[in-house]
Design a protein around this motif. Structure first.
Motif, PDB file in Angstrom:
ATOM      1  N   THR B 245      -2.365  14.611   8.694  1.00 10.33           N
ATOM      2  CA  THR B 245      -3.222  15.628   9.315  1.00 10.33           C
ATOM      3  C   THR B 245      -3.076  16.906   8.515  1.00 10.33           C
ATOM      4  OG1 THR B 245      -2.388  14.674  11.362  1.00 10.33           O
ATOM      5  CG2 THR B 245      -3.876  16.542  11.567  1.00 10.33           C
ATOM      6  N   TYR B 246      -4.223  17.581   8.294  1.00  7.95           N
ATOM      7  CA  TYR B 246      -4.178  18.813   7.524  1.00  7.95           C
ATOM      8  C   TYR B 246      -3.993  20.002   8.446  1.00  7.95           C
ATOM      9  CZ  TYR B 246      -5.652  22.669   4.595  1.00  7.95           C
ATOM     10  OH  TYR B 246      -5.692  23.857   3.915  1.00  7.95           O
ATOM     11  N   HIS B 247      -3.188  20.920   8.006  1.00  4.29           N
ATOM     12  CA  HIS B 247      -3.149  22.226   8.672  1.00  4.29           C
ATOM     13  C   HIS B 247      -2.950  23.251   7.587  1.00  4.29           C
ATOM     14  CE1 HIS B 247       1.176  22.269   7.971  1.00  4.29           C
ATOM     15  NE2 HIS B 247       1.169  21.015   8.369  1.00  4.29           N
ATOM     16  N   ALA B 248      -3.293  24.465   7.885  1.00  4.61           N
ATOM     17  CA  ALA B 248      -3.234  25.509   6.863  1.00  4.61           C
ATOM     18  C   ALA B 248      -1.883  25.471   6.170  1.00  4.61           C
ATOM     19  CB  ALA B 248      -3.492  26.880   7.490  1.00  4.61           C
ATOM     20  N   LEU B 261       1.417  22.449   0.718  1.00  2.00           N
ATOM     21  CA  LEU B 261       0.543  22.309  -0.446  1.00  2.00           C
ATOM     22  C   LEU B 261       0.540  23.613  -1.227  1.00  2.00           C
ATOM     23  CD1 LEU B 261      -2.429  20.396   1.194  1.00  2.00           C
ATOM     24  CD2 LEU B 261      -0.671  19.493  -0.338  1.00  2.00           C
ATOM     25  N   PRO B 262       0.382  23.523  -2.559  1.00  2.00           N
ATOM     26  CA  PRO B 262       0.417  24.737  -3.375  1.00  2.00           C
ATOM     27  C   PRO B 262      -0.724  25.694  -3.035  1.00  2.00           C
ATOM     28  CG  PRO B 262      -0.040  22.785  -4.738  1.00  2.00           C
ATOM     29  CD  PRO B 262       0.267  22.302  -3.371  1.00  2.00           C
ATOM     30  N   ALA B 263      -1.905  25.139  -2.625  1.00  2.00           N
ATOM     31  CA  ALA B 263      -3.034  26.025  -2.313  1.00  2.00           C
ATOM     32  C   ALA B 263      -3.728  25.485  -1.071  1.00  2.00           C
ATOM     33  CB  ALA B 263      -4.006  26.067  -3.485  1.00  2.00           C
ATOM     34  N   LEU B 267     -10.729  22.785   4.286  1.00  2.00           N
ATOM     35  CA  LEU B 267     -10.730  21.823   5.392  1.00  2.00           C
ATOM     36  C   LEU B 267     -10.418  22.562   6.681  1.00  2.00           C
ATOM     37  CD1 LEU B 267      -8.677  18.692   4.209  1.00  2.00           C
ATOM     38  CD2 LEU B 267     -11.057  18.696   4.937  1.00  2.00           C
ATOM     39  N   ALA B 268     -10.896  21.986   7.792  1.00  2.00           N
ATOM     40  CA  ALA B 268     -10.568  22.592   9.085  1.00  2.00           C
ATOM     41  C   ALA B 268      -9.142  22.206   9.466  1.00  2.00           C
ATOM     42  CB  ALA B 268     -11.543  22.094  10.144  1.00  2.00           C
ATOM     43  N   ASP B 269      -8.490  23.056  10.226  1.00  2.14           N
ATOM     44  CA  ASP B 269      -7.161  22.734  10.729  1.00  2.14           C
ATOM     45  C   ASP B 269      -7.238  21.485  11.598  1.00  2.14           C
ATOM     46  OD1 ASP B 269      -5.504  24.501   9.583  1.00  2.14           O
ATOM     47  OD2 ASP B 269      -4.769  25.372  11.482  1.00  2.14           O
ATOM     48  N   SER B 354      -9.773  25.743  -1.207  1.00  2.03           N
ATOM     49  CA  SER B 354     -10.769  26.729  -0.775  1.00  2.03           C
ATOM     50  C   SER B 354     -10.640  27.912  -1.710  1.00  2.03           C
ATOM     51  CB  SER B 354     -10.507  27.147   0.671  1.00  2.03           C
ATOM     52  OG  SER B 354      -9.204  27.687   0.776  1.00  2.03           O
ATOM     53  N   SER B 355     -11.745  28.248  -2.353  1.00  2.00           N
ATOM     54  CA  SER B 355     -11.826  29.180  -3.491  1.00  2.00           C
ATOM     55  C   SER B 355     -10.674  30.162  -3.592  1.00  2.00           C
ATOM     56  CB  SER B 355     -13.145  29.941  -3.460  1.00  2.00           C
ATOM     57  OG  SER B 355     -13.328  30.549  -2.203  1.00  2.00           O
TER      58      SER B 355
END
Ligand SMILES: Nc1ncnc2c1ncn2[C@@H]1O[C@H](COP(=O)(O)OP(=O)(O)OP(=O)(O)O)[C@@H](O)[C@H]1O
Ligand SMILES: [Mg+2]
Lengths: 276, 355
Positions: B245-248, B261-263, B267-269, B354-355
């Motif tokens: 699961t991704y989170h900030a 993660l390095p950056a 993606l949404a939380d 994200s840019s």
């Protein structure tokens, strides 16, 4: 080695038995053809007559119409074999390599022609050929034989073409050949065994055909050899010696023909074309 | 030599579409390798370029000229077939010179072209032999020789080395690379072999189910696979995938392990993602680092060691050069370094920062 000796011997014996069985009628043909007439019925069943003679041969060659029959048969069978093989090569190639809508129907129709007993067709064919002036002529026989042999020969050739990898003609086309050049220079040379087999098959079929030859030809001028053989059967007797001598002579061209094509009949010409 | 432009090319056999809108621009002199699983349409695409298969839709251009309707013989392309397709009734010299003969090249020119191609490929002593009297490797060389005697606009190779043993393959691979260096010929090469693809290609085209998945330099596909398919297909042993699961700032694996993660990613939380890590990038941890995995199988390859593990009940592979792994116990500890982690979204596409 010792263990494989017995099976080898059994194998050879079986082969020998088969060969003897298959060739015995031919041997009998030869035997009767050199048996003098007076010994034919007087010696009982013997493997070889006590005295042999060439008189039947010399009679057949010098005093009968046999040379004419022989020549006629040669013309009819040779022409039929060549014409049928050319037609069958082209149509067999088409059936093997092209997809077209009528293919299914053409194959069906060709199979249909093979279904009827020939006897049924003699009368209509006679009716068709008479106004065309093709009865009692070698051309008429060639036309009929060609028509009857093309379907089977086509299937035969098709199976040979099917055995040649499609990659080969594609490679040729990429090398710069047209479809026809690829057929002529790459595929055809590789189909020589098939062509030889077809030639041989059609030649022998035409060589020994009796029914149409009998019905479409009368008189000795255009008679082929199987019809000619019947001239040795008279109302009152059968001249077996002469008949057999004629038979032996008739075997010669067929044997020569197969001798000629047998080197193409050996398989393995396409070996090395593709891997695996 | 020539450029090849493939625009929106489609191929269908009846109702079955096997190639979908293929778009590919191949530059003059470029070496492009097509890879993909069996049945994905590589050979079909190659044969369409050669003109052996019709084009159902779209446009094919060679040197800017539309060739959709052009017969193979007029395309001036050479092809090395998967099956070699040597002419069995011609000897080696005959096989090699056939294309020149068809072009009505002068006899002396043919002889010199054949001689130079033969010496390049080490075929001089075999020129009089029939294909049946050659070994697999020699046949392969003849097939190659048949392609290089003329200077075609492009070379097409359909798995030319797939039937050779490993050693010969290696040798021929180097040969092909050298030849491309000399001739600078536009080449399209189909292979199943990872190493061939990586070593030969200027660009790799990864295909799957008749669709181009990614086009790029070999290392680009290795380092930044565009989707899960490419990630799993390029590299050997294949990449490991885990649900997360991704989170900030990071991803959370099923067992609760958090990897920063390095950056941040676009993606949404709380988004479900798949993370991928190559077996060679997994770090074997010491006490207290990373996750515990059960050891199922240890495969020494000589060069390194492949460990087949089960992590969270899923198969997981590790490649290491450390021979200590040979004596791995029933469990090992593995850790991932974030810079080697690939994150794919729910559609299986690579997530970009994200840019
Ligand atoms: N004549 C045909 N009719 C119908 N389908 C076909 C035909 N030729 C090929 N196909 C299909 O097209 C697809 C692509 O085939 P192709 O030979 O291009 O695969 P490939 O990528 O070269 O596979 P491989 O790596 O095994 O050589 C396959 O699914 C195959 O079944
Ligand atoms: Mg293929």
């Amino acid at each position: 080695m010792k263990t494989s000796l017995l099976p080898t011997i059994a194998h050879r014996l079986a082969l020998l038995g088969y060969i003897v069985f298959a060739l015995f009628p031919l041997f009998w043909l030869l035997k009767v053809s050199v048996t003098p007439n007076d010994l034919l019925y007087s010696e009982g069943v013997r493997m070889w007559p006590s005295r042999t003679t060439w008189e039947h041969y010399s009679f057949v060659l010098q005093h009968s119409a046999f040379p004419t029959f022989f020549k006629n048969s040669l013309i009819v069978s040779g022409s039929t074999a060549i014409i049928v093989t050319i037609c069958a090569s082209l149509s067999g190639y088409a059936l093997s390599r092209f997809n077209f809508r009528a293919k299914y129907w053409i194959v069906g129709l060709m199979l249909l022609t093979q279904m009827f007993p020939l006897v049924m067709l003699v009368a209509p064919i006679f009716k068709i050929l008479t106004p065309l002036g093709l009865t009692n002529s070698l051309t008429g026989l060639i036309v009929v034989y060609t028509a009857f042999n093309v379907p089977f020969a086509t299937f035969l050739m098709q199976s040979f073409f099917d055995g040649i990898p499609k990659d080969l003609e594609e490679a040729a086309m990429i090398d710069g050949a047209t479809k026809f050049t690829a057929f002529r220079e790459i595929i055809l040379p590789l189909t020589l065994p098939g062509i030889a087999a077809t030639l041989g098959f059609v030649f022998t079929a035409a060589w020994s055909e009796l029914l149409f030859a009998l019905m479409l030809i009368n008189g000795n001028n255009a008679a082929t050899f199987p019809v000619g053989l019947l001239t040795f059967v008279s109302k009152f007797s059968v001249d077996f010696g002469q008949m057999m001598a004629a038979g032996v002579l008739a075997l010669i061209p067929a044997a020569l023909f197969f001798l000629l094509i047998q080197r193409y009949l050996v398989q393995g010409l396409t070996a090395g074309a593709v891997k695996g | 030599m020539a450029s090849i432009d493939i625009q929106n090319v489609k191929k269908a056999y009846g109702h079955v579409q096997v190639l979908h809108d293929i778009d590919l621009q191949i530059k003059d002199g470029e070496f492009v390798v097509l890879v993909g699983p069996s049945g994905c349409g590589k050979s079909t695409l190659l044969r369409m370029i050669a003109g052996l298969e019709g084009v159902t839709g779209g446009e094919m251009r060679i040197d800017g000229k539309r060739v959709n309707e052009l017969h193979p013989k007029d395309r001036d392309i050479a092809m090395v077939f998967q099956s070699y397709a040597l002419y069995p009734h011609m000897n080696v010299a005959g096989n090699m010179s056939y294309s020149l003969k068809l072009r009505k090249t002068a006899k002396e020119k043919i002889a010199s072209a054949v001689a130079s191609a033969a010496s390049k490929l080490g075929l001089d002593p075999l020129l009089d032999r029939r294909p049946r009297a050659l070994s697999g490797g020699q046949r392969q060389r003849v097939a190659m020789g048949r392609a290089i005697v003329r200077q075609p606009k492009a070379f097409l190779f359909d798995e030319p080395l797939s039937n050779l043993d490993a050693r010969l393959r290696e040798q021929m691979r180097a040969e092909i690379k050298k030849m491309h260096g000399d001739l600078k010929a536009t080449s399209i090469y189909v292979t199943h072999d990872q190493i061939e693809a990586m070593t030969l290609a200027d660009r790799i085209v990864a295909m799957h189910g008749g669709v181009v998945q990614q086009v790029g330099a070999p290392l680009e596909l290795y380092d930044r696979p565009a989707n899960i398919f490419v990630a799993g297909f390029i590299g050997s042993p294949g990449m490991n995938f885990l649900e997360a699961t991704y989170h900030a700032g990071g991803v959370t694996l099923k067992d609760g392990t958090v990897i920063a993660l390095p950056a941040p990613l676009a993606l949404a939380d709380g988004a479900k993602v798949t993370v991928g890590i190559r077996p060679e990038h997994v770090v074997m941890g010491g006490e207290g680092i990373g996750m515990v995995a059960g050891v199922d199988l240890v495969e020494p390859t000589g060069f390194g060691i492949i460990l087949h593990l089960s992590l969270h009940g899923l198969a997981f592979k590790v490649f290491t050069l450390d021979r200590a792994a040979l004596s791995a116990g029933p469990t090992v500890r593995v850790a991932f370094s974030p810079q080697h982690l690939h994150v794919f979204d729910g559609q299986g596409n690579r997530c970009v920062p994200s840019s």
